[in-house]
Motif scaffolding. Structure first.
Motif, mmCIF file in Angstrom:
data_model
loop_
_atom_site.group_PDB
_atom_site.id
_atom_site.type_symbol
_atom_site.label_atom_id
_atom_site.label_comp_id
_atom_site.label_asym_id
_atom_site.label_seq_id
_atom_site.Cartn_x
_atom_site.Cartn_y
_atom_site.Cartn_z
ATOM 1 N N THR A 257 0.862 -1.266 -0.074
ATOM 2 C CA THR A 257 -0.142 0.117 -0.023
ATOM 3 C C THR A 257 0.856 1.325 -0.007
ATOM 4 O OG1 THR A 257 -0.070 0.025 2.501
ATOM 5 C CG2 THR A 257 -1.788 -1.069 1.507
ATOM 6 N N ALA A 258 1.982 1.105 0.243
ATOM 7 C CA ALA A 258 2.993 2.343 0.247
ATOM 8 C C ALA A 258 2.804 3.214 -1.175
ATOM 9 C CB ALA A 258 4.452 2.266 0.518
ATOM 10 N N ARG A 259 2.949 4.376 -0.946
ATOM 11 C CA ARG A 259 2.867 5.394 -2.012
ATOM 12 C C ARG A 259 3.664 6.726 -1.900
ATOM 13 N NH1 ARG A 259 0.230 1.260 -3.629
ATOM 14 N NH2 ARG A 259 -1.599 0.898 -4.694
ATOM 15 N N PHE A 260 3.683 7.326 -3.218
ATOM 16 C CA PHE A 260 4.185 8.554 -3.113
ATOM 17 C C PHE A 260 3.324 9.761 -3.195
ATOM 18 C CE2 PHE A 260 7.588 5.660 -4.471
ATOM 19 C CZ PHE A 260 8.760 6.107 -3.884
ATOM 20 N N ARG A 261 2.012 9.484 -3.145
ATOM 21 C CA ARG A 261 1.002 10.589 -3.049
ATOM 22 C C ARG A 261 -0.145 9.957 -2.397
ATOM 23 N NH1 ARG A 261 0.267 12.106 -9.350
ATOM 24 N NH2 ARG A 261 2.451 11.437 -9.604
ATOM 25 N N ARG A 262 -1.134 10.664 -1.967
ATOM 26 C CA ARG A 262 -2.292 10.405 -1.556
ATOM 27 C C ARG A 262 -3.216 9.808 -2.526
ATOM 28 N NH1 ARG A 262 -4.995 15.277 1.896
ATOM 29 N NH2 ARG A 262 -4.325 16.229 0.203
ATOM 30 N N THR A 263 -4.000 8.771 -1.979
ATOM 31 C CA THR A 263 -5.031 8.241 -2.902
ATOM 32 C C THR A 263 -6.278 7.989 -2.325
ATOM 33 O OG1 THR A 263 -4.271 5.934 -2.593
ATOM 34 C CG2 THR A 263 -3.262 7.059 -4.376
ATOM 35 N N ARG A 264 -7.508 7.833 -2.862
ATOM 36 C CA ARG A 264 -8.589 7.676 -2.231
ATOM 37 C C ARG A 264 -8.866 6.069 -1.626
ATOM 38 N NH1 ARG A 264 -13.246 10.497 -6.134
ATOM 39 N NH2 ARG A 264 -12.473 12.762 -6.085
ATOM 40 N N GLU A 265 -8.007 5.421 -2.293
ATOM 41 C CA GLU A 265 -8.194 3.990 -1.928
ATOM 42 C C GLU A 265 -7.421 3.813 -0.345
ATOM 43 O OE1 GLU A 265 -6.491 -0.511 -3.440
ATOM 44 O OE2 GLU A 265 -5.688 1.517 -4.363
ATOM 45 N N TYR A 266 -6.598 4.554 -0.005
ATOM 46 C CA TYR A 266 -6.010 4.152 1.097
ATOM 47 C C TYR A 266 -6.241 5.596 2.223
ATOM 48 C CZ TYR A 266 -4.165 0.360 -1.124
ATOM 49 O OH TYR A 266 -3.933 -0.802 -1.766
ATOM 50 N N ALA A 267 -7.066 6.590 1.830
ATOM 51 C CA ALA A 267 -7.227 7.829 2.584
ATOM 52 C C ALA A 267 -7.837 7.671 3.889
ATOM 53 C CB ALA A 267 -8.321 8.645 2.119
ATOM 54 N N ASP A 268 -8.120 6.516 4.320
ATOM 55 C CA ASP A 268 -8.590 6.368 5.682
ATOM 56 C C ASP A 268 -7.809 5.696 6.382
ATOM 57 O OD1 ASP A 268 -8.962 3.723 4.316
ATOM 58 O OD2 ASP A 268 -10.410 2.937 5.352
ATOM 59 N N ARG A 269 -6.646 5.386 5.798
ATOM 60 C CA ARG A 269 -5.446 4.670 6.821
ATOM 61 C C ARG A 269 -4.376 5.978 7.154
ATOM 62 N NH1 ARG A 269 -3.586 -0.905 3.967
ATOM 63 N NH2 ARG A 269 -5.480 -1.842 3.644
ATOM 64 N N LEU A 270 -4.547 6.998 6.635
ATOM 65 C CA LEU A 270 -3.512 8.016 6.879
ATOM 66 C C LEU A 270 -3.569 8.712 7.976
ATOM 67 C CD1 LEU A 270 -1.034 9.435 5.705
ATOM 68 C CD2 LEU A 270 -2.757 11.286 4.630
ATOM 69 N N ALA A 271 -2.849 8.742 8.945
ATOM 70 C CA ALA A 271 -2.798 9.289 10.356
ATOM 71 C C ALA A 271 -2.908 10.857 9.953
ATOM 72 C CB ALA A 271 -1.625 8.989 11.272
ATOM 73 N N THR A 272 -3.169 11.694 11.044
ATOM 74 C CA THR A 272 -3.358 12.975 11.045
ATOM 75 C C THR A 272 -2.058 13.432 11.881
ATOM 76 O OG1 THR A 272 -5.780 13.090 11.061
ATOM 77 C CG2 THR A 272 -4.390 15.271 11.886
ATOM 78 N N GLY A 273 -1.267 14.236 11.357
ATOM 79 C CA GLY A 273 -0.250 14.843 12.028
ATOM 80 C C GLY A 273 -0.461 16.038 12.940
ATOM 81 N N TYR A 274 0.240 16.307 13.963
ATOM 82 C CA TYR A 274 0.007 17.335 14.812
ATOM 83 C C TYR A 274 1.374 18.205 15.048
ATOM 84 C CZ TYR A 274 -4.522 15.326 15.843
ATOM 85 O OH TYR A 274 -5.813 14.972 15.514
ATOM 86 N N HIS A 275 1.295 19.546 14.871
ATOM 87 C CA HIS A 275 2.324 20.606 15.185
ATOM 88 C C HIS A 275 2.634 20.096 16.808
ATOM 89 C CE1 HIS A 275 2.765 22.170 11.218
ATOM 90 N NE2 HIS A 275 1.407 22.488 11.332
#
Length: 661
Positions: A257-275
């Motif tokens: 599933t590793a990618r170099f850009r965001r895709t809808r297919e795995y959008a729900d897997r991406l963590a939210t980053g925090y400053h």
């Protein structure tokens, strides 16, 4: 016009000047309150260079090994809670494969979604490890050559190298950060869209690809070098670097599933980053994608660690052979011997753990990433944090992972070497920082960073110019380490011009005058102190003047301006760093906007106030209407602000346009 009229006109002019200065001071005070009040501390905004420095400059953290996986998770959770970090993705690896992958904490504070083994993170500069693997795969196939000049490999990329006739920039230079390139410029940071091809990214600002010193003479971290490598992959293969790396490196490694850009297919897997706690970071694509755009999970990155531990043996994906792995772990473009924390091809050493390790770190807004593998022990780990404010969390969780994996086992440090008084006597002296990552602000590093070396019964004593010292023990051939480090962390050698140099990781210091460095630092500290004193002094003078006015005594001609202009310069000087923090927090440095233009205008305002302050000092000195005792502090502050203006002007800061650098 008669004499009385002249006096009346002069009085009115002075009143206008006083009112104007009073308004200016009021505006500056209000701005200072408005900007300084509600702004929360920026905290430690960490990136891969800060992490590399942490692993070469900080003493190792010692922790008790958690005996079970459950206790490891509990102790990691305690660190996250204490430091305010939402979550972390983890993988524990040995030579047999990924022993365990999972997470602790949450991937998103608003939803409470937990971090799991397949949660994706922005792994930032860990991307470089995959680009290097792709390059070496093409090298093995004879389609790329590390030592071929870039002007031949990538003829459509603009490069400037005054040493090209004798020292052309090669692909190896770009990958090892030894080309002499500046870091990417501010208008090369964030892209409005995903998937900008390397050729277009490199066309934005060629000034970041100017060799500042002879290629191969010293290192300095520069992201554009990896965008050049991505472009070289595309020219060699006739396809996008993403397609090539996904097919030839990522998928064979076991990273589906590793990618170099965001895709809808795995959008729900991406963590939210925090400053920082409660302040999420926006997902902003980067122009130099081959340097840091990869999205991957801890389970997937664990496969990369496993690959390094296998050392090219059979039974797994044959991305590159054993010899190529050894080359990836070496630095070959520098002409002097390095320490154990050397930077190879997207891969560098770490001596902060009780055993020598290798790997890479990464940092993007809201994300910190790290992987390490320990060939001598046959274990490794992955750590992916979705927050960038806590260096302590980064260091402590790393230590816990290592302790759990090894159960207290360590590898032998470099053999003990008895100190050689004659050799150490030749190393004694002062070494100044000489390879700024960002050339535009390198003058700040040169003013603050320096190392004094003295003999010590156990080896050498090193002391930083701004304070802090440590004792290091010899490891042979000019190498030294802290007694708790697992390998050589600094080494002395000779530079191009024959001067003694001190190197460690990508740090580079060269012999210089301690007296000059110390005098410059003290002068800057004195100037800053006087600038900060000027507003407080002016306020005290104003209260005294009010008291004198009540007593029926008027202030002398020019007395108000003499105090007001240095105070205005001081307030402006205090506001500029605050404004710069706002620019950084808003990530507003790549375009001309209210904040970046305001910063530019602020530097000009500071210069104007400083010039006016000096003019008033000269006027007061000639007229002698103000007592000498009242002139001393504002005069000193005026000269300090004017000297600071010249210093900043010489380094291009007055009129600074971040968006046009």
């Amino acid at each position: 016009m008669n004499h009385a009229s002249l006096l009346t006109a002069d009085l009115r002019a002075r009143q206008v000047r006083r009112r104007s200065l009073a308004v200016l001071l009021l505006v500056l005070i209000v701005l200072g309150a408005a900007m300084g009040g509600p702004v929360e501390p920026a905290g430690e905004v960490l990136d891969e260079t800060a992490l590399m420095q942490a692993t070469t400059a900080a003493p190792p953290i010692e922790v008790e090994a958690p005996p079970t996986l459950e206790q490891l998770q509990a102790r990691v959770a305690a660190v996250l809670a204490r430091e305010g970090v939402p979550g972390v993705g983890l993988a524990l690896v040995d030579r047999e494969g990924v022993r365990w992958a999972g997470g602790v904490g949450v991937a998103d504070r608003s939803t409470g979604a937990p971090v799991g083994p397949d949660t994706q993170f922005r792994v930032a500069s860990i991307t470089k490890s995959f680009v290097a693997l792709g390059v070496m795969r093409l090298v093995e196939q004879g389609r790329l050559d590390l030592d071929r000049p870039l002007r031949e490999l990538t003829p459509d990329v603009a490069l400037t190298n005054d040493w090209d006739a004798t020292s052309p920039i090669t692909l190896a230079h770009a990958l090892e950060h030894t080309a002499g390139f500046d870091e990417m410029r501010y208008n090369e940071y964030f892209s409005p869209e995903d998937g900008v091809v390397p050729r277009d990214a490199l066309a934005i600002n060629p000034r970041s690809r100017v060799a500042r010193w002879r290629p191969g003479s010293r290192g300095s971290y520069s992201n554009p070098g990896y965008t050049i490598a991505g472009h070289a992959i595309e020219l060699a293969t006739g396809e996008s670097y993403e397609t090539f790396l996904e097919r030839e490196v990522l998928r064979p490694l076991g990273m589906p599933t590793a990618r170099f850009r965001r895709t809808r297919e795995y959008a729900d897997r991406l963590a939210t980053g925090y400053h920082e706690p409660g302040r999420p970071a926006d997902f902003r694509p980067i122009y130099h994608a081959p340097a840091g755009a990869l999205l991957a999970s801890p389970r997937e990155l664990g496969q990369l660690v496993h690959f390094w531990l296998r050392r090219g043996d059979t039974g797994g994906p044959a991305i590159v052979g054993r010899e190529s792995i050894a080359r990836i772990e070496r630095t070959e473009t520098l002409q002097y011997r390095l320490a154990d924390n050397n930077y190879g091809l997207g891969n560098y050493g770490d001596v902060l753990h009780p055993a020598r390790g290798r790997g890479h770190d990464g940092g993007l807004p809201g994300f910190l990433s790290c992987y390490r593998y320990f060939p001598e022990l046959g274990v490794g780990y992955v750590m992916l944090l979705n927050s960038t404010h806590s260096l302590q969390a980064y260091l402590e969780i790393r230590a816990l992972l290592f302790a759990y994996l090894t159960g207290g086992r360590t590898a032998l440090p470099p053999p003990a070497v008895d100190p050689d008084p004659a050799e150490i006597g030749g190393l004694t002296g002062f070494y100044a920082h000489a390879n700024p990552r960002v050339q535009w602000f390198g003058f700040i590093e040169r003013a603050l960073l320096g190392i004094s070396v003295r003999p010590d019964p156990a080896g050498i004593d090193v002391e930083m110019l701004t304070g802090g010292r440590a004792q290091l023990v010899p490891t042979g051939d000019g190498g030294f380490r802290h007694w708790r480090e697992s390998g050589t962390s600094i080494r002395f050698a000779r530079g191009d011009d024959g001067r003694r140099i001190l190197v460690g990781g990508l740090a580079y210091f060269e012999e210089a005058s301690y007296a000059y460095a110390r005098t410059r630092l003290l002068a800057l500290q004195a100037a800053i102190f006087l600038l900060q004193l000027a507003p407080a002094w002016a306020l005290g003078w104003a209260l005294l003047a009010l008291f004198r006015r009540v007593r029926g005594r008027a202030i002398a001609s020019g007395e108000f301006a003499l105090h007001a202009w240095p105070a205005a310069a001081g307030l402006t000087g205090v506001l500029l760093p605050l404004l710069l923090v706002h620019v950084a927090r808003a990530e507003a440095y790549g375009t001309a906007n209210v904040l970046s233009v305001g910063l530019c205008a602020g530097t000009v305002l500071f210069a104007g106030c400083s010039a006016a302050a000096v003019a008033e000092v000269v006027r007061a000195g000639v007229a002698r209407t103000v007592p000498l005792g009242l002139r001393l502090v504002p005069s000193a502050a005026a000269l300090a602000s004017f000297g600071m203006t010249l210093y900043l002007m010489f380094h291009g800061i007055i009129g600074l346009r971040l968006w046009a650098l």
